[in-house]
Design a protein around this motif. Sequence first.
Motif, PDB file in Angstrom:
ATOM      1  N   ALA A   1      12.273   4.173  -7.317  1.00 58.87           N
ATOM      2  CA  ALA A   1      11.107   4.719  -6.637  1.00 58.87           C
ATOM      3  C   ALA A   1      11.384   4.730  -5.141  1.00 58.87           C
ATOM      4  N   THR A   2      11.236   5.893  -4.511  1.00 58.15           N
ATOM      5  CA  THR A   2      11.317   5.992  -3.060  1.00 58.15           C
ATOM      6  C   THR A   2       9.904   5.886  -2.520  1.00 58.15           C
ATOM      7  N   CYS A   3       9.647   4.844  -1.737  1.00 56.55           N
ATOM      8  CA  CYS A   3       8.292   4.478  -1.338  1.00 56.55           C
ATOM      9  C   CYS A   3       8.113   4.643   0.173  1.00 56.55           C
ATOM     10  N   ASP A   4       6.923   5.101   0.569  1.00 60.17           N
ATOM     11  CA  ASP A   4       6.655   5.325   1.983  1.00 60.17           C
ATOM     12  C   ASP A   4       5.153   5.276   2.226  1.00 60.17           C
ATOM     13  N   LEU A   5       4.781   5.294   3.499  1.00 61.27           N
ATOM     14  CA  LEU A   5       3.393   5.356   3.935  1.00 61.27           C
ATOM     15  C   LEU A   5       3.213   6.594   4.794  1.00 61.27           C
TER      16      LEU A   5
ATOM     17  N   ALA B   1       0.809  -1.214   0.000  1.00 58.79           N
ATOM     18  CA  ALA B   1       0.000   0.000   0.000  1.00 58.79           C
ATOM     19  C   ALA B   1       0.847   1.270   0.000  1.00 58.79           C
ATOM     20  N   SER B   2       2.167   1.141  -0.104  1.00 62.04           N
ATOM     21  CA  SER B   2       3.028   2.324  -0.075  1.00 62.04           C
ATOM     22  C   SER B   2       2.905   3.121  -1.359  1.00 62.04           C
ATOM     23  N   SER B   3       3.262   4.389  -1.295  1.00 60.92           N
ATOM     24  CA  SER B   3       3.158   5.313  -2.424  1.00 60.92           C
ATOM     25  C   SER B   3       4.521   5.854  -2.812  1.00 60.92           C
ATOM     26  N   VAL B   4       4.624   6.320  -4.038  1.00 64.17           N
ATOM     27  CA  VAL B   4       5.837   6.992  -4.509  1.00 64.17           C
ATOM     28  C   VAL B   4       5.926   8.379  -3.882  1.00 64.17           C
ATOM     29  N   PHE B   5       7.014   8.632  -3.204  1.00 65.07           N
ATOM     30  CA  PHE B   5       7.274   9.963  -2.665  1.00 65.07           C
ATOM     31  C   PHE B   5       8.383  10.675  -3.440  1.00 65.07           C
ATOM     32  N   ALA B   6       9.197   9.916  -4.177  1.00 69.54           N
ATOM     33  CA  ALA B   6      10.279  10.523  -4.947  1.00 69.54           C
ATOM     34  C   ALA B   6      10.726   9.538  -6.023  1.00 69.54           C
ATOM     35  N   ALA B   7      11.432  10.075  -7.027  1.00 73.06           N
ATOM     36  CA  ALA B   7      11.864   9.269  -8.172  1.00 73.06           C
ATOM     37  C   ALA B   7      13.343   9.477  -8.437  1.00 73.06           C
ATOM     38  N   GLY B   8      13.926   8.514  -9.151  1.00 68.24           N
ATOM     39  CA  GLY B   8      15.306   8.622  -9.578  1.00 68.24           C
ATOM     40  C   GLY B   8      15.508   7.863 -10.874  1.00 68.24           C
ATOM     41  N   ALA B   9      16.649   8.110 -11.532  1.00 71.93           N
ATOM     42  CA  ALA B   9      16.940   7.460 -12.818  1.00 71.93           C
ATOM     43  C   ALA B   9      18.436   7.427 -13.028  1.00 71.93           C
ATOM     44  N   ARG B  10      18.891   6.442 -13.821  1.00 71.77           N
ATOM     45  CA  ARG B  10      20.301   6.393 -14.174  1.00 71.77           C
ATOM     46  C   ARG B  10      20.502   5.671 -15.492  1.00 71.77           C
ATOM     47  N   ILE B  11      21.342   6.233 -16.351  1.00 67.90           N
ATOM     48  CA  ILE B  11      21.807   5.562 -17.568  1.00 67.90           C
ATOM     49  C   ILE B  11      23.137   4.892 -17.241  1.00 67.90           C
ATOM     50  N   VAL B  12      23.286   3.642 -17.651  1.00 69.29           N
ATOM     51  CA  VAL B  12      24.519   2.885 -17.431  1.00 69.29           C
ATOM     52  C   VAL B  12      25.195   2.653 -18.776  1.00 69.29           C
ATOM     53  N   ASN B  13      26.445   3.086 -18.884  1.00 75.02           N
ATOM     54  CA  ASN B  13      27.257   2.931 -20.098  1.00 75.02           C
ATOM     55  C   ASN B  13      26.699   3.710 -21.291  1.00 75.02           C
ATOM     56  N   GLY B  14      26.089   4.852 -21.005  1.00 72.42           N
ATOM     57  CA  GLY B  14      25.617   5.712 -22.091  1.00 72.42           C
ATOM     58  C   GLY B  14      26.720   6.534 -22.723  1.00 72.42           C
ATOM     59  N   ASN B  15      27.699   6.954 -21.910  1.00 75.52           N
ATOM     60  CA  ASN B  15      28.893   7.662 -22.406  1.00 75.52           C
ATOM     61  C   ASN B  15      28.564   8.881 -23.260  1.00 75.52           C
ATOM     62  N   GLY B  16      27.534   9.607 -22.866  1.00 76.79           N
ATOM     63  CA  GLY B  16      27.144  10.809 -23.604  1.00 76.79           C
ATOM     64  C   GLY B  16      26.345  10.546 -24.860  1.00 76.79           C
ATOM     65  N   GLY B  17      26.042   9.263 -25.115  1.00 73.76           N
ATOM     66  CA  GLY B  17      25.298   8.912 -26.321  1.00 73.76           C
ATOM     67  C   GLY B  17      23.877   8.468 -26.064  1.00 73.76           C
ATOM     68  N   VAL B  18      23.435   8.516 -24.803  1.00 73.32           N
ATOM     69  CA  VAL B  18      22.072   8.121 -24.435  1.00 73.32           C
ATOM     70  C   VAL B  18      21.478   9.218 -23.552  1.00 73.32           C
ATOM     71  N   VAL B  19      20.222   9.581 -23.818  1.00 72.38           N
ATOM     72  CA  VAL B  19      19.584  10.710 -23.156  1.00 72.38           C
ATOM     73  C   VAL B  19      18.387  10.228 -22.335  1.00 72.38           C
ATOM     74  N   LEU B  20      18.305  10.674 -21.069  1.00 68.62           N
ATOM     75  CA  LEU B  20      17.103  10.451 -20.280  1.00 68.62           C
ATOM     76  C   LEU B  20      15.981  11.327 -20.823  1.00 68.62           C
ATOM     77  N   THR B  21      14.857  10.723 -21.200  1.00 70.49           N
ATOM     78  CA  THR B  21      13.728  11.497 -21.721  1.00 70.49           C
ATOM     79  C   THR B  21      12.538  11.518 -20.772  1.00 70.49           C
ATOM     80  N   ALA B  22      12.530  10.675 -19.748  1.00 69.24           N
ATOM     81  CA  ALA B  22      11.465  10.719 -18.752  1.00 69.24           C
ATOM     82  C   ALA B  22      11.923  10.074 -17.461  1.00 69.24           C
TER      83      ALA B  22
END
Length: 298
Positions: free
Chosen positions: A114-118, A63-84
């Motif tokens: 996802a950082t999850c909490d109640l 029943a926990s909810s998202v309180f915060a988000a995060g993202a990471r590209i691995v081995n993108g080396n400047g050639g991969v872009v986070l779009t969402a």
Amino acid sequence: MRTVDIARRTVAGTVAVALGVAAGAAAPDRPAFAGGFAPVRVAEASDSDGSVTKIVTAACPGASSVFAAGARIVNGNGGVVLTAMEPDAELTSVTVTATARTGHVSAWSVVAYATCDLSTSPPVRATATVASTSTVEVSCPGSTRLFGTGFRTEGPVDQTYVDEVAFGPGLRTVRVHAGGTAEPASLTAVGVCKEPTQPTGPPGVRVEAASGHDGTWPKTVVTPDAGPNAHVYGVGARVTGEGNFFLSALVPSANLRQAGAEAVRASQLPGAAAARDDAEGDGEGSLTVSALESSVFH
């Protein structure tokens, strides 16, 4: 706000903690913490291959909810872009999307956090979208306060990419900026907000750390440990400098005591002229990471 310059903090263990890529659902049993339950981080990673676009979702348990988000590209080396990096409307999951730029053919992967909490006061999501412009800002509604950030951008990844996801004054707003040589077709800022229930310690504070300003890329920055009485929720970061740089990671540590960010220099596109690093500081820049720390508030 307390600020520290950790340009020389490159101890492998510290960086690995903040930018770890361990995947899998959170454990169902959570330790009691100062009158409530400690938040947990859920991480899910995509396959590592040469696909052009990848989408991965991290879902909160029970029943926990998202309180915060995060993202990471691995081995993108400047050639991969986070779009969402986007919490869903019901705040049950975080979806991260990334796309390879022209000419990037090596294997890469993307991780969603996802950082999850109640809480007795559930979080709400606020969004704002603009078209054909490089900056968007969203405010938390009513008396709610900011806990997490998110974004989505639409447009050609060869020309536009996100270089700022920042907390606004008073920790009530999220500002997203897209850099590059073209404006995005659309740009969305997301805020995860909640009513300010009584915390067991100090209310939310912003903690920042910054790299040096130079021509060394990629750059990784980690905030100091939050200590035993607070956890990191939202993660923000911004890149500054003369050149094509963008964010490739905004990561809460596995124990939610630190926030880490990574910025890269955009890889050269096939057929493009080589960049001139000697032109009035072009190629030099810096990275600042922000952690939104809060005590347990149940």
